[in-house]
Motif scaffolding. Structure first.
Motif, mmCIF file in Angstrom:
data_model
loop_
_atom_site.group_PDB
_atom_site.id
_atom_site.type_symbol
_atom_site.label_atom_id
_atom_site.label_comp_id
_atom_site.label_asym_id
_atom_site.label_seq_id
_atom_site.Cartn_x
_atom_site.Cartn_y
_atom_site.Cartn_z
ATOM 1 N N MET A 42 0.862 -1.184 0.000
ATOM 2 C CA MET A 42 0.000 0.000 0.000
ATOM 3 C C MET A 42 0.888 1.220 0.000
ATOM 4 N N ARG A 43 0.340 2.344 -0.476
ATOM 5 C CA ARG A 43 1.139 3.565 -0.425
ATOM 6 C C ARG A 43 0.254 4.750 -0.107
ATOM 7 N N PHE A 44 0.863 5.745 0.532
ATOM 8 C CA PHE A 44 0.166 7.014 0.761
ATOM 9 C C PHE A 44 1.006 8.137 0.177
ATOM 10 N N PRO A 45 0.394 9.122 -0.497
ATOM 11 C CA PRO A 45 -1.035 9.151 -0.768
ATOM 12 C C PRO A 45 -1.468 8.020 -1.701
ATOM 13 N N GLU A 46 -2.706 7.501 -1.454
ATOM 14 C CA GLU A 46 -3.317 6.538 -2.365
ATOM 15 C C GLU A 46 -4.126 7.377 -3.357
ATOM 16 N N ARG A 47 -3.557 7.505 -4.565
ATOM 17 C CA ARG A 47 -4.076 8.507 -5.498
ATOM 18 C C ARG A 47 -5.352 8.093 -6.234
ATOM 19 N N SER A 48 -5.800 6.847 -6.033
ATOM 20 C CA SER A 48 -6.937 6.367 -6.833
ATOM 21 C C SER A 48 -8.302 6.850 -6.321
ATOM 22 N N TYR A 58 -2.701 18.397 -6.842
ATOM 23 C CA TYR A 58 -1.926 19.384 -6.071
ATOM 24 C C TYR A 58 -0.425 19.088 -6.177
ATOM 25 N N LEU A 59 -0.058 17.806 -6.024
ATOM 26 C CA LEU A 59 1.371 17.444 -6.085
ATOM 27 C C LEU A 59 1.941 17.682 -7.482
ATOM 28 N N GLU A 60 1.098 17.451 -8.482
ATOM 29 C CA GLU A 60 1.552 17.678 -9.868
ATOM 30 C C GLU A 60 1.491 19.155 -10.252
ATOM 31 N N LEU A 73 -6.386 16.776 3.969
ATOM 32 C CA LEU A 73 -6.733 15.815 2.902
ATOM 33 C C LEU A 73 -5.798 14.603 2.927
ATOM 34 N N PHE A 74 -4.487 14.844 3.135
ATOM 35 C CA PHE A 74 -3.546 13.712 3.236
ATOM 36 C C PHE A 74 -3.971 12.787 4.381
ATOM 37 N N SER A 75 -4.394 13.400 5.504
ATOM 38 C CA SER A 75 -4.829 12.589 6.641
ATOM 39 C C SER A 75 -6.127 11.850 6.314
ATOM 40 N N ASN A 77 -7.114 10.877 3.544
ATOM 41 C CA ASN A 77 -6.772 9.807 2.596
ATOM 42 C C ASN A 77 -6.282 8.559 3.349
ATOM 43 N N ARG A 78 -5.627 8.762 4.493
ATOM 44 C CA ARG A 78 -5.256 7.585 5.309
ATOM 45 C C ARG A 78 -6.494 7.019 5.993
ATOM 46 N N TRP A 79 -7.287 7.899 6.602
ATOM 47 C CA TRP A 79 -8.474 7.414 7.322
ATOM 48 C C TRP A 79 -9.426 6.655 6.406
ATOM 49 N N ASP A 98 4.181 2.254 1.942
ATOM 50 C CA ASP A 98 5.145 3.244 1.462
ATOM 51 C C ASP A 98 4.651 4.636 1.885
ATOM 52 N N ARG A 99 5.207 5.191 2.954
ATOM 53 C CA ARG A 99 4.828 6.462 3.596
ATOM 54 C C ARG A 99 3.543 6.319 4.411
ATOM 55 N N TYR A 100 3.494 7.142 5.495
ATOM 56 C CA TYR A 100 2.321 7.097 6.382
ATOM 57 C C TYR A 100 2.214 8.457 7.064
ATOM 58 N N ALA A 101 1.640 8.486 8.257
ATOM 59 C CA ALA A 101 1.399 9.765 8.933
ATOM 60 C C ALA A 101 2.684 10.553 9.215
ATOM 61 N N TYR A 102 3.813 9.850 9.373
ATOM 62 C CA TYR A 102 5.074 10.548 9.659
ATOM 63 C C TYR A 102 5.446 11.447 8.487
ATOM 64 N N SER A 103 5.233 10.966 7.251
ATOM 65 C CA SER A 103 5.454 11.826 6.085
ATOM 66 C C SER A 103 4.503 13.015 6.141
ATOM 67 N N GLY A 104 3.266 12.746 6.534
ATOM 68 C CA GLY A 104 2.277 13.824 6.624
ATOM 69 C C GLY A 104 2.793 14.954 7.500
ATOM 70 N N VAL A 105 3.302 14.591 8.680
ATOM 71 C CA VAL A 105 3.780 15.593 9.637
ATOM 72 C C VAL A 105 5.098 16.216 9.166
ATOM 73 N N ALA A 106 6.014 15.370 8.679
ATOM 74 C CA ALA A 106 7.342 15.877 8.289
ATOM 75 C C ALA A 106 7.240 16.861 7.113
ATOM 76 N N PHE A 107 6.369 16.576 6.164
ATOM 77 C CA PHE A 107 6.266 17.456 4.985
ATOM 78 C C PHE A 107 5.516 18.743 5.304
ATOM 79 N N THR A 108 4.333 18.641 5.918
ATOM 80 C CA THR A 108 3.621 19.892 6.251
ATOM 81 C C THR A 108 4.440 20.705 7.240
ATOM 82 N N ARG A 152 5.740 18.890 -6.649
ATOM 83 C CA ARG A 152 5.868 19.782 -5.502
ATOM 84 C C ARG A 152 6.758 19.111 -4.438
ATOM 85 N N TYR A 153 7.514 19.850 -3.708
ATOM 86 C CA TYR A 153 8.394 19.407 -2.603
ATOM 87 C C TYR A 153 9.698 18.769 -3.079
ATOM 88 N N GLU A 154 9.858 18.551 -4.394
ATOM 89 C CA GLU A 154 11.058 17.852 -4.840
ATOM 90 C C GLU A 154 12.201 18.839 -5.071
HETATM 91 P P1 TMP Z 1 5.258 9.840 -3.314
HETATM 92 O O1 TMP Z 1 6.317 10.485 -4.138
HETATM 93 O O2 TMP Z 1 5.770 8.817 -2.366
HETATM 94 O O3 TMP Z 1 4.038 9.408 -4.101
HETATM 95 O O4 TMP Z 1 4.727 10.962 -2.300
HETATM 96 C C1 TMP Z 1 4.089 12.081 -2.740
HETATM 97 C C2 TMP Z 1 4.542 13.336 -2.032
HETATM 98 O O5 TMP Z 1 3.589 13.689 -1.028
HETATM 99 C C3 TMP Z 1 5.897 13.297 -1.367
HETATM 100 O O6 TMP Z 1 6.587 14.500 -1.700
HETATM 101 C C4 TMP Z 1 5.571 13.308 0.107
HETATM 102 C C5 TMP Z 1 4.263 14.048 0.164
HETATM 103 N N1 TMP Z 1 3.387 13.684 1.281
HETATM 104 C C6 TMP Z 1 2.854 14.693 2.096
HETATM 105 O O7 TMP Z 1 3.159 15.874 1.926
HETATM 106 N N2 TMP Z 1 1.984 14.338 3.088
HETATM 107 C C7 TMP Z 1 1.619 13.039 3.317
HETATM 108 O O8 TMP Z 1 0.820 12.762 4.227
HETATM 109 C C8 TMP Z 1 2.191 12.001 2.461
HETATM 110 C C9 TMP Z 1 1.801 10.574 2.677
HETATM 111 C C10 TMP Z 1 3.055 12.379 1.459
#
Ligand code: TMP
Length: 211
Positions: A42-48, A58-60, A73-75, A77-79, A98-108, A152-154
């Motif tokens: 499984m992966r987050f975000p789950e884009r489907s 948004y990411l694109e 919204l990221f949260s 998407n997990r719930w 692949d990624r979870y709430a820790y990514s949510g917190v670390a990125f925001t 975004r974020y890269e």
């Molecule tokens: P990905 O490249 O693994 O598909 O992740 C998409 C991007 O979203 C990545 O830059 C990390 C970011 N992200 C958040 O900002 N918040 C989140 O909760 C998650 C799961 C990912």
């Protein structure tokens, strides 16, 4: 004789971009299934999902969203995936995520004006991972790998702030794995950690994150 059904383990991969998380998750799922276990990726975000598609746009950079709103919204998407996760775990399937709430917190939390405590709140109570594997890569190793994409974020500066937040979020039971080695060596190391977690989680209850 009736055997009690044992549950699967919830395994989460976190780490910087380009550290090989996705490759390792998929290899691990294949290996666990080959060994006669039941495992799913499984992966987050789950884009489907509908929420996931909004996040993906948004990411694109096809759309803009207010920073707090996209965090929620990221949260969400997990719930929205929690019922599926619990169903699979309780039916004995190990989830490799692949990624979870820790990514949510670390990125925001890498955005100006965000407090990590605020960022954690919407994810409080999610299923708690049985094991978090945190993949690290030195800046030298990272620079040898493919360039960042265009999402975004890269970019290096943002990713450095994300890495600092992961250091703050890190808990004593995380496994910190140096990803600067061959795919096969890294896989071997990860598989041995996860095999033990799958075994030790079997009879334990699923706990709640950050509560
Ligand atoms: P990905 O490249 O693994 O598909 O992740 C998409 C991007 O979203 C990545 O830059 C990390 C970011 N992200 C958040 O900002 N918040 C989140 O909760 C998650 C799961 C990912």
């Amino acid at each position: 004789m009736l055997h009690k059904m044992t549950r699967g383990a919830l395994i989460v991969f976190e780490g910087c971009d380009r550290c090989g998380k996705t490759t390792q998750c998929k290899k691990l799922v294949d290996a666990l299934n080959r060994d006669g276990g039941k495992a799913e990726f499984m992966r987050f975000p789950e884009r489907s999902t509908a929420i996931g598609q909004t996040i993906s746009g948004y990411l694109e950079k096809k759309s803009e969203l207010e920073d707090h709103a996209v965090h929620l919204l990221f949260s969400a998407n997990r719930w929205e995936l929690v019922p599926k996760m619990l169903r699979l775990l309780n039916s004995g399937t190990t989830l490799i995520v692949d990624r979870y709430a820790y990514s949510g917190v670390a990125f925001t939390g890498a955005k100006p004006g965000f407090d990590l405590q605020w960022c954690k709140q919407p994810d409080v109570g999610l299923p708690k991972p049985d094991q978090v594997l945190y993949l690290t890569l030195s800046p030298e190793e990272a620079s040898k790998r493919a360039a960042f994409g265009t999402e975004r974020y890269e970019n290096t500066e943002f990713q450095e702030r994300v890495a600092k937040n992961f250091e703050i979020l890190k808990e004593h039971d995380w496994k910190i794995v140096n990803a600067g080695k061959s795919i096969e060596d890294l896989h071997g190391e990860i598989k041995s950690i996860v095999t033990q977690t799958v075994e030790s989680s079997k009879d334990k209850p699923i706990l709640k994150l950050w509560s």
